[in-house]
Design a protein around this motif. Sequence first.
Motif, PDB file in Angstrom:
ATOM      1  N   UNK A 168      52.226  46.233  37.064  1.00 35.06           N
ATOM      2  CA  UNK A 168      50.924  46.721  37.507  1.00 35.06           C
ATOM      3  C   UNK A 168      49.850  45.635  37.386  1.00 35.06           C
ATOM      4  N   UNK A 169      49.856  44.918  36.265  1.00 32.58           N
ATOM      5  CA  UNK A 169      48.862  43.872  36.039  1.00 32.58           C
ATOM      6  C   UNK A 169      48.978  42.770  37.089  1.00 32.58           C
ATOM      7  N   UNK A 170      50.202  42.418  37.434  1.00 37.25           N
ATOM      8  CA  UNK A 170      50.409  41.336  38.391  1.00 37.25           C
ATOM      9  C   UNK A 170      49.958  41.732  39.797  1.00 37.25           C
ATOM     10  N   UNK A 171      50.229  42.949  40.185  1.00 37.79           N
ATOM     11  CA  UNK A 171      49.785  43.414  41.492  1.00 37.79           C
ATOM     12  C   UNK A 171      48.255  43.455  41.551  1.00 37.79           C
ATOM     13  N   UNK A 172      47.644  43.868  40.465  1.00 40.27           N
ATOM     14  CA  UNK A 172      46.176  43.857  40.386  1.00 40.27           C
ATOM     15  C   UNK A 172      45.647  42.439  40.558  1.00 40.27           C
ATOM     16  N   UNK A 173      46.241  41.498  39.844  1.00 41.19           N
ATOM     17  CA  UNK A 173      45.741  40.121  39.894  1.00 41.19           C
ATOM     18  C   UNK A 173      45.942  39.490  41.264  1.00 41.19           C
ATOM     19  N   UNK A 174      47.019  39.864  41.948  1.00 35.84           N
ATOM     20  CA  UNK A 174      47.247  39.331  43.289  1.00 35.84           C
ATOM     21  C   UNK A 174      46.169  39.769  44.263  1.00 35.84           C
ATOM     22  N   UNK A 175      45.533  40.904  43.962  1.00 35.09           N
ATOM     23  CA  UNK A 175      44.462  41.416  44.824  1.00 35.09           C
ATOM     24  C   UNK A 175      43.069  41.064  44.306  1.00 35.09           C
ATOM     25  N   UNK A 176      42.982  40.478  43.132  1.00 34.73           N
ATOM     26  CA  UNK A 176      41.680  40.112  42.544  1.00 34.73           C
ATOM     27  C   UNK A 176      41.732  38.652  42.117  1.00 34.73           C
ATOM     28  N   UNK A 177      41.841  37.796  43.110  1.00 36.71           N
ATOM     29  CA  UNK A 177      41.993  36.368  42.850  1.00 36.71           C
ATOM     30  C   UNK A 177      40.660  35.729  42.458  1.00 36.71           C
ATOM     31  N   UNK A 178      40.766  34.653  41.713  1.00 39.58           N
ATOM     32  CA  UNK A 178      39.584  33.906  41.306  1.00 39.58           C
ATOM     33  C   UNK A 178      39.875  32.414  41.438  1.00 39.58           C
ATOM     34  N   UNK A 179      38.924  31.605  41.014  1.00 40.22           N
ATOM     35  CA  UNK A 179      39.031  30.163  41.241  1.00 40.22           C
ATOM     36  C   UNK A 179      40.248  29.532  40.579  1.00 40.22           C
ATOM     37  N   UNK A 180      40.727  30.076  39.487  1.00 44.49           N
ATOM     38  CA  UNK A 180      41.842  29.473  38.754  1.00 44.49           C
ATOM     39  C   UNK A 180      43.212  29.901  39.276  1.00 44.49           C
ATOM     40  N   UNK A 181      43.279  31.025  39.975  1.00 44.55           N
ATOM     41  CA  UNK A 181      44.604  31.473  40.422  1.00 44.55           C
ATOM     42  C   UNK A 181      44.725  31.641  41.938  1.00 44.55           C
TER      43      UNK A 181
END
Length: 278
Positions: free
Chosen positions: A137-150
């Motif tokens: 769940x955390x990874x799917x969230x992060x894939x949709x909420x990208x920032x300068x470092x990722x």
Amino acid sequence: MWLKQLKIGDMRVTSLTDGKFRLDGGAMFGTVPKVLWTKLTPSDDLNRIALRINPLLVQTSGKNILIETGMWEGDEKFQSMFSLERDSTIFEGLRQLGLDRTDIHLVINTHLHFDHAGRNVLEGKPAFPNARYLVQKQELHDAHHRHERNRASYYTEQYVAPIEEAGLFDVLDGDTEILNGIKVVQIPGHNLGQQAVVLESEGQMLVYTADLLPTLVHAPYPYVMGYDLYPVTTLETRKRFFPEWFEKGAILAPPHDPEYAFGRLEMHPKSGFLAKPL
């Protein structure tokens, strides 16, 4: 051909490959000085080191389970940047085993970076249409909420969104037993939502390490990638799991080793552990 196989109890395990690529050596070894890491792996004139993309096929109880799908194709600029060379593909490897893309029952995405989940999709459609895709769940969230470092690590629209649109994701929330003898465990550090895959059968263990251990030469505790968003967390995660994997004699399958599909940890008095190929 890369195909390398072994047995873990009643499970047949095959290391596949989706080709070769290169990444910056300094980024791959973080704070470790170049004078040290070049003794382990040489760099080219752009300071890049050779790596592979090594998904894993697990066959057990009539199921074909694919851990990772390979590297996103990208465009000509992308391929040049990463020196992508398809000396083989995951699809060719499956065919050599007598399998088709439709024969895969489960896909486990350890995380959703382009060099791990990039072949989730082929020509805009799910590459493995009969499979459920497992992700944290955390990874799917992060894939949709990208920032300068990722941001540079995710091409969400290309190989994540089509799986969501097809309703093929099974979203996990923490350590989970997938099938008898197969579980995923959270290994944060590289990012927050990364998971390893642990196989146990008849007293044997194999761990697909994801980027907690990208290659065998990364086994010493300090050899943490500059790509890791939370390097101290990576170190803590290594100190949690490496002793356990060593004590159990686990076979390790790193995702990017350019030469070896499998290895084991050995204790080292200064650096914690080294990894030796099988």
